[in-house]
Scaffold this active site. Structure first.
Site, PDB file in Angstrom:
ATOM      1  N   ARG A 110      26.403  42.433  43.926  1.00  9.13           N
ATOM      2  CA  ARG A 110      27.176  42.762  42.844  1.00  9.13           C
ATOM      3  C   ARG A 110      26.327  43.879  41.871  1.00  9.13           C
ATOM      4  O   ARG A 110      27.292  44.783  41.894  1.00  9.13           O
ATOM      5  CB  ARG A 110      27.974  41.438  42.154  1.00  9.13           C
ATOM      6  CG  ARG A 110      29.091  41.993  40.889  1.00  9.13           C
ATOM      7  CD  ARG A 110      30.147  41.225  40.834  1.00  9.13           C
ATOM      8  NE  ARG A 110      31.254  41.898  40.073  1.00  9.13           N
ATOM      9  CZ  ARG A 110      32.238  41.407  40.089  1.00  9.13           C
ATOM     10  NH1 ARG A 110      32.200  40.096  40.226  1.00  9.13           N
ATOM     11  NH2 ARG A 110      33.572  42.109  39.090  1.00  9.13           N
ATOM     12  N   LEU A 139      37.718  44.181  40.938  1.00  6.81           N
ATOM     13  CA  LEU A 139      37.322  42.727  41.419  1.00  6.81           C
ATOM     14  C   LEU A 139      37.469  42.063  39.668  1.00  6.81           C
ATOM     15  O   LEU A 139      36.736  42.059  38.727  1.00  6.81           O
ATOM     16  CB  LEU A 139      35.800  42.585  41.757  1.00  6.81           C
ATOM     17  CG  LEU A 139      35.205  43.244  42.566  1.00  6.81           C
ATOM     18  CD1 LEU A 139      34.146  43.097  43.438  1.00  6.81           C
ATOM     19  CD2 LEU A 139      36.808  42.998  44.202  1.00  6.81           C
ATOM     20  N   HIS A 140      37.636  40.666  39.953  1.00  7.80           N
ATOM     21  CA  HIS A 140      37.398  40.021  38.752  1.00  7.80           C
ATOM     22  C   HIS A 140      36.197  39.263  39.057  1.00  7.80           C
ATOM     23  O   HIS A 140      35.730  39.932  39.109  1.00  7.80           O
ATOM     24  CB  HIS A 140      38.291  38.153  39.401  1.00  7.80           C
ATOM     25  CG  HIS A 140      38.740  37.526  38.393  1.00  7.80           C
ATOM     26  ND1 HIS A 140      37.492  36.650  37.782  1.00  7.80           N
ATOM     27  CD2 HIS A 140      39.893  36.817  37.752  1.00  7.80           C
ATOM     28  CE1 HIS A 140      38.245  36.283  37.180  1.00  7.80           C
ATOM     29  NE2 HIS A 140      39.634  36.569  37.030  1.00  7.80           N
ATOM     30  N   TYR A 141      35.859  39.243  37.336  1.00  8.58           N
ATOM     31  CA  TYR A 141      34.420  39.097  36.953  1.00  8.58           C
ATOM     32  C   TYR A 141      33.401  37.753  37.844  1.00  8.58           C
ATOM     33  O   TYR A 141      32.892  37.620  37.890  1.00  8.58           O
ATOM     34  CB  TYR A 141      34.318  38.624  35.461  1.00  8.58           C
ATOM     35  CG  TYR A 141      35.137  37.150  34.666  1.00  8.58           C
ATOM     36  CD1 TYR A 141      34.274  36.946  34.790  1.00  8.58           C
ATOM     37  CD2 TYR A 141      36.661  37.651  34.630  1.00  8.58           C
ATOM     38  CE1 TYR A 141      35.064  35.422  34.314  1.00  8.58           C
ATOM     39  CE2 TYR A 141      36.865  36.603  34.112  1.00  8.58           C
ATOM     40  CZ  TYR A 141      36.467  35.513  33.562  1.00  8.58           C
ATOM     41  OH  TYR A 141      37.221  34.365  32.842  1.00  8.58           O
ATOM     42  N   ARG A 142      34.707  36.483  38.436  1.00  8.89           N
ATOM     43  CA  ARG A 142      34.272  35.974  38.336  1.00  8.89           C
ATOM     44  C   ARG A 142      33.992  35.705  40.268  1.00  8.89           C
ATOM     45  O   ARG A 142      33.365  36.679  40.765  1.00  8.89           O
ATOM     46  CB  ARG A 142      35.322  34.491  38.679  1.00  8.89           C
ATOM     47  CG  ARG A 142      35.867  33.806  37.427  1.00  8.89           C
ATOM     48  CD  ARG A 142      36.548  32.429  37.284  1.00  8.89           C
ATOM     49  NE  ARG A 142      36.725  31.769  35.790  1.00  8.89           N
ATOM     50  CZ  ARG A 142      37.866  31.484  35.484  1.00  8.89           C
ATOM     51  NH1 ARG A 142      39.171  31.608  36.327  1.00  8.89           N
ATOM     52  NH2 ARG A 142      38.084  31.453  34.371  1.00  8.89           N
TER      53      ARG A 142
END
Length: 215
Positions: free
Chosen positions: A111, A125-128
């Site tokens: 990431r 994308l989601h932060y998780r």
């Protein structure tokens, strides 16, 4: 309800965000049951001779053995094109941005390079994140029999193959380390939560990691 995961793996010339280059990125989307959606995407990104010459000995040997160096030299794909190719595939299966977590092994490293080189992909994308390596480390400490019994990895160090192995690894942990569906009853869940609220040790299995597993 749709609840996809976006699996990504990257190959780089090294791990230094200040100087190393992203040279391959692959992506697969799975549903919540870890079924792969579509064929995925695997893109080799061009890097100049100076970037390849700056690689350490171990990385050079690894990427030479896998054939990646030759593919990088032959590639005409730049970072922006690679990013759009990956996003095109992801958008086919994940319709809304910021809804699907990023999944993989030691995924924070990947990431970091995505944030640096592919900000539009990172933003979609989601932060998780779901890091299979975290489950591996917990199994090593809590369930060593599971840890030592995990499937052998091929270690090809190619992005798409590594994703398939990460998905298989999570499937393995789901069947061994996690409670079988549909999970514990509501009363069992409430009992564990109450015990933790009271500062007590919640009941559960033990499997010491201080010695090799038995049985």
């Amino acid at each position: 309800m749709r609840d996809e995961l976006v699996w990504i793996d990257c190959e780089m010339t090294g791990l230094d965000l200040g100087s190393d280059k992203l040279i391959e990125i692959a992506a697969l989307v799975t549903d919540a049951e870890l079924n792969v959606l579509g064929d995925g995407v695997d893109v080799v990104i061009h890097a100049d001779d100076a970037a390849l010459a700056a690689m350490g000995e171990v990385v050079t040997e690894m990427h030479s053995r896998s054939g990646l160096i030759d593919e990088v030299k032959a590639s005409t794909v730049d970072l922006a094109t690679a990013e759009e190719m990956v996003l095109d595939y992801i958008r086919t299966h994940v319709k809304a941005p910021k809804t699907a977590p990023l999944a993989g092994n030691s995924i924070a490293t990947d990431r970091a390079f995505i944030v640096r080189d592919m900000p539009a992909l990172d933003s979609y994308l989601h932060y998780r994140m779901i890091d299979v390596s975290s489950i591996k480390e917990l199994c090593r400490r809590w369930y060593p029999r599971i840890y030592f019994g995990q499937p052998v990895k091929g270690l090809t160090h190619r992005a798409l193959a590594d994703i398939h192995e990460s998905i298989r690894e999570l499937q393995f942990y789901r069947r061994t380390a996690f409670v079988a569906p549909p999970g514990p009853s509501t009363s069992e869940i409430e009992a564990v939560a109450a015990a933790l609220d009271e500062g007590k040790d919640a009941p559960g299995p033990s499997d010491s990691a201080s010695a090799p597993p038995t049985g």
